[in-house]
Design a protein around this motif. Structure first.
Motif, PDB file in Angstrom:
ATOM      1  N   ASP A  99     -16.784  59.558  77.280  1.00 31.67           N
ATOM      2  CA  ASP A  99     -16.537  58.113  77.234  1.00 31.67           C
ATOM      3  C   ASP A  99     -17.447  57.488  76.172  1.00 31.67           C
ATOM      4  N   ASP A 100     -16.893  56.564  75.406  1.00 26.60           N
ATOM      5  CA  ASP A 100     -17.692  55.953  74.339  1.00 26.60           C
ATOM      6  C   ASP A 100     -18.625  54.868  74.864  1.00 26.60           C
ATOM      7  N   LEU A 101     -18.132  54.033  75.790  1.00 31.75           N
ATOM      8  CA  LEU A 101     -18.932  52.959  76.385  1.00 31.75           C
ATOM      9  C   LEU A 101     -19.502  51.996  75.328  1.00 31.75           C
ATOM     10  N   GLY A 102     -18.728  51.768  74.285  1.00 34.06           N
ATOM     11  CA  GLY A 102     -19.117  50.788  73.273  1.00 34.06           C
ATOM     12  C   GLY A 102     -20.206  51.231  72.327  1.00 34.06           C
ATOM     13  N   ARG A 103     -20.484  52.539  72.257  1.00 30.90           N
ATOM     14  CA  ARG A 103     -21.603  52.996  71.435  1.00 30.90           C
ATOM     15  C   ARG A 103     -21.219  53.203  69.974  1.00 30.90           C
ATOM     16  N   ILE A 104     -20.072  53.846  69.731  1.00 26.86           N
ATOM     17  CA  ILE A 104     -19.670  54.169  68.364  1.00 26.86           C
ATOM     18  C   ILE A 104     -18.388  53.446  67.946  1.00 26.86           C
ATOM     19  N   PHE A 105     -17.416  53.323  68.824  1.00 28.07           N
ATOM     20  CA  PHE A 105     -16.109  52.803  68.445  1.00 28.07           C
ATOM     21  C   PHE A 105     -16.168  51.435  67.768  1.00 28.07           C
ATOM     22  N   PRO A 106     -16.964  50.482  68.258  1.00 27.53           N
ATOM     23  CA  PRO A 106     -17.035  49.198  67.533  1.00 27.53           C
ATOM     24  C   PRO A 106     -17.534  49.350  66.103  1.00 27.53           C
ATOM     25  N   LYS A 107     -18.493  50.245  65.883  1.00 28.85           N
ATOM     26  CA  LYS A 107     -19.007  50.466  64.525  1.00 28.85           C
ATOM     27  C   LYS A 107     -17.923  51.071  63.632  1.00 28.85           C
ATOM     28  N   VAL A 108     -17.143  51.995  64.192  1.00 35.96           N
ATOM     29  CA  VAL A 108     -16.061  52.617  63.417  1.00 35.96           C
ATOM     30  C   VAL A 108     -15.022  51.561  63.035  1.00 35.96           C
ATOM     31  N   GLY A 109     -14.630  50.747  64.025  1.00 35.99           N
ATOM     32  CA  GLY A 109     -13.640  49.710  63.747  1.00 35.99           C
ATOM     33  C   GLY A 109     -14.112  48.721  62.706  1.00 35.99           C
TER      34      GLY A 109
END
Length: 264
Positions: free
Chosen positions: A208-218
């Protein structure tokens, strides 16, 4: 009482302004609250999404459920072995028709039961599709690496004119980025424990990402100029090509995990 409202025609115009056309495939993550008051509620939203892509298009949403998991609100440490066994025996397990969506909002739950909607078979991270060739993308949803290239989310990467639409939500809600991480050489992993056909089993998957990387990627992807922004009702939206995001995400997540040692 509200005096600001959205109708089907308003919302269809918003989708056209964003660039959604007949024949498109669109995987949707949405906040009904962000859209504002809609005459007809979630029914209107689903009808307008299907209308926007037409008979040759495809609409998708997540249909994640918890029926195959040990209840998350129960503390195993506070239970005796006998009680744990009793609870595990009582866990219903996934049912493709009966298992409701969990924690992802009223729109995906309404879409799950919509006429013509089909659902994949994964006990925890199923997805729903409605439209042309839906069954082709939903077949054979493996337990292991359930968002990988051979799973439904991965196969959607191969569909022409497949897009991702975020309505009033951030990149942390974008499930296709799990596919990106599955494709990355350096990836965070976990073991998913589920009840399948009456038996408990473990299967590997990305964590689960839990907001750690995905926002930075987006946010990094937005700097490429490949993300269209606009409005859907009162909600701020982001629209992008599905494959482009997944491929960009795989490279970015690989680099981030390599640099950090994937210790999360």
């Amino acid at each position: 009482m509200t005096h600001i409202y959205q109708t089907r025609q308003h919302l269809l115009e918003d989708l056209r302004n964003l660039g959604i056309r007949n024949g498109d495939g669109v995987f949707v993550h949405a906040s009904m609250k962000a859209v504002g008051y809609v005459v007809g509620g979630p029914r209107t939203l689903i009808e307008v999404l299907l209308q926007a892509v037409g008979d040759t298009g495809l609409i998708g949403m997540p249909a994640f459920s918890t029926d195959a998991y040990f209840p998350s609100d129960m503390d195993r440490a506070a239970l005796t072995p006998e009680q744990i066994a009793e609870v595990e025996d009582a866990v219903a397990g996934f049912n493709i028709h009966k298992s409701v969506t969990a924690g992802i909002g009223i729109l995906p739950e309404t879409f799950r039961t919509w006429p013509g909607t089909q659902r994949s078979q994964h006990p925890a991270v199923s997805i729903c599709l409605n439209g042309k060739d839906a069954d082709k993308y939903l077949m054979d949803h493996s337990l292991a690496w359930a968002t990988g290239p051979d799973a439904p989310l991965g196969r959607l990467r191969e569909r022409p004119s497949m897009k991702i639409l975020l309505i009033g939500v951030g990149w942390n809600r974008c499930t296709a980025l799990h596919t990106s991480e599955t494709l990355a050489e350096h990836r965070r992993t976990k073991t998913r424990r589920m009840k399948v056909d009456g038996q408990w089993c473990d299967s590997p998957d990305v964590a689960d990402d839990l907001g750690r990387i995905f926002p930075k990627v987006g946010e990094a992807f937005e700097t490429t100029g490949d993300v269209i922004t606009g409005q859907f009702g009162q909600a701020a939206c982001k629209l992008c090509d599905y494959r482009s995001l997944v491929d960009f995400g795989a490279t970015s997540i690989d680099a981030m995990n390599k640099e950090s040692g994937a210790r999360f």
